[in-house]
Design a protein around this motif. Structure first.
Motif, PDB file in Angstrom:
ATOM      1  N   THR A   1      19.823  28.639 -57.475  1.00 20.38           N
ATOM      2  CA  THR A   1      20.875  27.823 -58.071  1.00 20.38           C
ATOM      3  C   THR A   1      22.223  28.492 -57.805  1.00 20.38           C
ATOM      4  O   THR A   1      22.357  29.705 -57.949  1.00 20.38           O
ATOM      5  N   SER A   2      23.203  27.703 -57.417  1.00 24.81           N
ATOM      6  CA  SER A   2      24.558  28.199 -57.184  1.00 24.81           C
ATOM      7  C   SER A   2      25.486  27.664 -58.264  1.00 24.81           C
ATOM      8  O   SER A   2      25.312  26.543 -58.748  1.00 24.81           O
TER       9      SER A   2
ATOM     10  N   VAL B   1      38.461  25.384 -55.615  1.00 24.56           N
ATOM     11  CA  VAL B   1      37.056  25.282 -56.017  1.00 24.56           C
ATOM     12  C   VAL B   1      36.291  26.281 -55.168  1.00 24.56           C
ATOM     13  O   VAL B   1      36.539  26.413 -53.971  1.00 24.56           O
ATOM     14  N   ASP B   2      35.394  27.018 -55.804  1.00 25.50           N
ATOM     15  CA  ASP B   2      34.665  28.053 -55.073  1.00 25.50           C
ATOM     16  C   ASP B   2      33.328  28.309 -55.750  1.00 25.50           C
ATOM     17  O   ASP B   2      33.080  27.847 -56.848  1.00 25.50           O
ATOM     18  N   GLY B   3      32.486  29.048 -55.076  1.00 31.05           N
ATOM     19  CA  GLY B   3      31.175  29.395 -55.619  1.00 31.05           C
ATOM     20  C   GLY B   3      30.140  29.389 -54.520  1.00 31.05           C
ATOM     21  O   GLY B   3      30.463  29.430 -53.341  1.00 31.05           O
ATOM     22  N   GLY B   4      28.892  29.324 -54.901  1.00 29.89           N
ATOM     23  CA  GLY B   4      27.817  29.275 -53.914  1.00 29.89           C
ATOM     24  C   GLY B   4      27.871  30.439 -52.959  1.00 29.89           C
ATOM     25  O   GLY B   4      27.943  31.589 -53.363  1.00 29.89           O
ATOM     26  N   TYR B   5      27.846  30.150 -51.663  1.00 30.80           N
ATOM     27  CA  TYR B   5      27.845  31.183 -50.630  1.00 30.80           C
ATOM     28  C   TYR B   5      29.135  31.999 -50.611  1.00 30.80           C
ATOM     29  O   TYR B   5      29.158  33.109 -50.113  1.00 30.80           O
TER      30      TYR B   5
ATOM     31  N   ASP C   1      24.072  21.819 -50.508  1.00 27.11           N
ATOM     32  CA  ASP C   1      25.405  22.055 -49.953  1.00 27.11           C
ATOM     33  C   ASP C   1      26.528  21.762 -50.942  1.00 27.11           C
ATOM     34  O   ASP C   1      27.558  22.416 -50.916  1.00 27.11           O
ATOM     35  N   ARG C   2      26.343  20.779 -51.794  1.00 24.75           N
ATOM     36  CA  ARG C   2      27.396  20.450 -52.767  1.00 24.75           C
ATOM     37  C   ARG C   2      27.753  21.672 -53.603  1.00 24.75           C
ATOM     38  O   ARG C   2      28.908  21.858 -53.984  1.00 24.75           O
ATOM     39  N   TYR C   3      26.787  22.519 -53.889  1.00 27.57           N
ATOM     40  CA  TYR C   3      26.992  23.691 -54.729  1.00 27.57           C
ATOM     41  C   TYR C   3      27.176  24.969 -53.919  1.00 27.57           C
ATOM     42  O   TYR C   3      27.930  25.855 -54.321  1.00 27.57           O
ATOM     43  N   ASN C   4      26.487  25.081 -52.786  1.00 28.81           N
ATOM     44  CA  ASN C   4      26.582  26.277 -51.962  1.00 28.81           C
ATOM     45  C   ASN C   4      27.842  26.302 -51.106  1.00 28.81           C
ATOM     46  O   ASN C   4      28.389  27.363 -50.831  1.00 28.81           O
TER      47      ASN C   4
ATOM     48  N   ASN D   1      32.568  20.183 -50.229  1.00 29.97           N
ATOM     49  CA  ASN D   1      31.493  19.250 -50.542  1.00 29.97           C
ATOM     50  C   ASN D   1      31.365  18.862 -52.014  1.00 29.97           C
ATOM     51  O   ASN D   1      30.698  17.890 -52.328  1.00 29.97           O
ATOM     52  N   TYR D   2      31.980  19.624 -52.912  1.00 34.86           N
ATOM     53  CA  TYR D   2      31.742  19.347 -54.326  1.00 34.86           C
ATOM     54  C   TYR D   2      32.418  18.055 -54.777  1.00 34.86           C
ATOM     55  O   TYR D   2      31.805  17.196 -55.383  1.00 34.86           O
ATOM     56  N   PHE D   3      33.699  17.927 -54.488  1.00 33.73           N
ATOM     57  CA  PHE D   3      34.437  16.725 -54.876  1.00 33.73           C
ATOM     58  C   PHE D   3      34.362  15.687 -53.764  1.00 33.73           C
ATOM     59  O   PHE D   3      34.328  16.047 -52.586  1.00 33.73           O
TER      60      PHE D   3
END
Length: 119
Positions: free
Chosen positions: A3-4, A19-23, A43-46, A51-53
């Motif tokens: 989980t990211s 926006v940041d996070g994941g990888y 991918d939305r989270y990584n 990809n998130y918005f």
């Protein structure tokens, strides 16, 4: 699959500036200013930067498209975006021709040589 977590960086007005996070979680250098908004897999989270918005976080006019409302991301209204873009518009500055015209006008007024057409 791990989980990211997805974090956003709001500015003082609550607009989401990053926006940041994941990888790329290592890109966050000041974690105390970031807000956790979601977590998941894929991918939305990584790869959340792109990809998130559903739309980019900035409009073509440079306004913030999203804001935090009660700790959750929300899309700004058209009115909010228009107000931001208007505030970003550069203030017109005088050109060299404008300055020259003002100087000529000032000199003419001070020397009483202003040519005024009478009707």
């Amino acid at each position: 699959m791990d989980t990211s977590k997805v974090y956003v960086l709001p500015n003082g007005d609550g607009y989401i500036t990053r926006v940041d996070g994941g990888y790329t979680i290592g890109n966050i250098t000041d974690p105390e200013n970031w807000v956790l908004i979601d977590e998941g897999t894929g991918d939305r989270y990584n790869l959340c930067q792109g990809n998130y918005f559903p739309l980019p976080i900035y409009t073509e006019g440079g306004a913030y498209r999203y804001k935090l409302v009660d700790g959750k991301p929300a899309e700004c209204t058209a009115e909010e975006i228009a107000a931001q873009e208007e505030a970003l518009m550069p203030v017109p500055t005088a050109t060299d021709a404008d300055r020259l015209e003002a100087q000529v006008m000032y000199t003419a007024l001070m020397t009483d040589t202003l040519l005024i057409e009478e009707e």
